[in-house]
Design a protein around this motif. Structure first.
Motif, mmCIF file in Angstrom:
data_model
loop_
_atom_site.group_PDB
_atom_site.id
_atom_site.type_symbol
_atom_site.label_atom_id
_atom_site.label_comp_id
_atom_site.label_asym_id
_atom_site.label_seq_id
_atom_site.Cartn_x
_atom_site.Cartn_y
_atom_site.Cartn_z
ATOM 1 N N ALA A 1 0.878 -1.160 0.000
ATOM 2 C CA ALA A 1 0.000 0.000 0.000
ATOM 3 C C ALA A 1 0.920 1.215 0.000
ATOM 4 N N MET A 2 0.556 2.243 -0.739
ATOM 5 C CA MET A 2 1.443 3.393 -0.874
ATOM 6 C C MET A 2 0.678 4.689 -0.747
ATOM 7 N N GLY A 3 1.428 5.734 -0.442
ATOM 8 C CA GLY A 3 0.783 7.031 -0.286
ATOM 9 C C GLY A 3 1.749 8.179 -0.491
ATOM 10 N N TRP A 4 1.155 9.343 -0.592
ATOM 11 C CA TRP A 4 1.907 10.601 -0.678
ATOM 12 C C TRP A 4 1.571 11.456 0.543
ATOM 13 N N PHE A 5 2.603 12.053 1.090
ATOM 14 C CA PHE A 5 2.461 12.988 2.192
ATOM 15 C C PHE A 5 3.250 14.242 1.840
ATOM 16 N N ARG A 6 2.988 15.308 2.564
ATOM 17 C CA ARG A 6 3.756 16.531 2.325
ATOM 18 C C ARG A 6 3.991 17.267 3.636
ATOM 19 N N GLY B 1 -3.989 22.409 -11.074
ATOM 20 C CA GLY B 1 -4.525 23.561 -10.370
ATOM 21 C C GLY B 1 -3.762 23.893 -9.108
ATOM 22 N N LEU B 2 -2.441 23.895 -9.200
ATOM 23 C CA LEU B 2 -1.626 24.082 -8.002
ATOM 24 C C LEU B 2 -1.831 25.457 -7.384
ATOM 25 N N LYS B 3 -1.788 25.461 -6.061
ATOM 26 C CA LYS B 3 -1.989 26.672 -5.278
ATOM 27 C C LYS B 3 -0.754 26.924 -4.410
ATOM 28 N N PRO B 4 -0.555 28.156 -3.965
ATOM 29 C CA PRO B 4 0.600 28.422 -3.081
ATOM 30 C C PRO B 4 0.613 27.523 -1.850
ATOM 31 N N GLU B 5 -0.551 27.183 -1.337
ATOM 32 C CA GLU B 5 -0.613 26.331 -0.142
ATOM 33 C C GLU B 5 -0.222 24.888 -0.415
ATOM 34 N N ASP B 6 -0.001 24.536 -1.655
ATOM 35 C CA ASP B 6 0.511 23.201 -2.000
ATOM 36 C C ASP B 6 2.037 23.142 -1.880
ATOM 37 N N THR B 7 2.653 24.283 -1.647
ATOM 38 C CA THR B 7 4.106 24.317 -1.503
ATOM 39 C C THR B 7 4.536 23.483 -0.304
ATOM 40 N N ALA B 8 5.426 22.518 -0.549
ATOM 41 C CA ALA B 8 5.864 21.604 0.503
ATOM 42 C C ALA B 8 6.886 20.646 -0.074
ATOM 43 N N VAL B 9 7.505 19.901 0.811
ATOM 44 C CA VAL B 9 8.281 18.741 0.386
ATOM 45 C C VAL B 9 7.313 17.554 0.351
ATOM 46 N N TYR B 10 7.295 16.866 -0.766
ATOM 47 C CA TYR B 10 6.380 15.736 -0.946
ATOM 48 C C TYR B 10 7.143 14.430 -0.791
ATOM 49 N N GLY C 1 12.011 12.686 -0.344
ATOM 50 C CA GLY C 1 11.192 13.861 -0.613
ATOM 51 C C GLY C 1 11.626 14.624 -1.846
ATOM 52 N N THR C 2 10.672 15.344 -2.416
ATOM 53 C CA THR C 2 10.932 16.214 -3.552
ATOM 54 C C THR C 2 10.188 17.528 -3.317
ATOM 55 N N GLN C 3 10.885 18.629 -3.562
ATOM 56 C CA GLN C 3 10.322 19.952 -3.252
ATOM 57 C C GLN C 3 9.374 20.418 -4.350
ATOM 58 N N VAL C 4 8.220 20.877 -3.927
ATOM 59 C CA VAL C 4 7.260 21.510 -4.834
ATOM 60 C C VAL C 4 7.024 22.928 -4.325
#
Length: 127
Positions: free
Chosen positions: A33-38, A85-94, A120-123
């Motif tokens: 099972a896999m997921g994405w976090f930020r 539809g990326l928003k400034p609040e999506d800025t994070a390390v994923y 992690g990868t920076q967005v």
């Protein structure tokens, strides 16, 4: 051991799209099972999306539902996160995460339940 490597992050403008990838290696014969976090600066790590091994089951955080799509290609040991539809609040390390399970249809949304994590990868979404 399982290794996870994320890629695809970058600097984009508001409204742009990005597609993150997470390649896993190691015990590839297991069901994961896999997921994405930020994690944004000064904030705790938060759940973004998760997918079962079978790919039939997914879950999204309310903040990204309808804009992000999680998918995976088990043949190529890769998971994806399409972000529109990326928003400034999506800025994070994923970060991508994985957990070995017997069930092919279980979705894991709690960070504490994942055993393996990528670096992690920076967005960054600029307004």
């Amino acid at each position: 051991q399982v290794q996870l490597v994320e890629s695809g992050g970058g600097l984009v403008q508001v409204g742009d799209s990005l597609k993150l990838s997470c390649v896993w290696s190691g015990r590839t014969f297991m069901n994961y099972a896999m997921g994405w976090f930020r994690q944004a600066p000064g904030k705790e790590r938060e759940f973004v999306a998760a997918i079962s091994w079978s790919t039939y089951h997914t879950r999204y955080a309310d903040s990204v539902d309808g804009r992000f799509t999680i998918s995976r290609d088990n043949t190529n040991f890769t998971m994806y996160l399409q972000m529109n539809g990326l928003k400034p609040e999506d800025t994070a390390v994923y970060y991508c995460a994985a957990r070995a399970l017997f069930s092919a249809d279980t979705v894991v949304v709690e960070a504490s339940e994942y055993r393996y994590w990528g670096q992690g990868t920076q967005v960054t979404v600029s307004s």
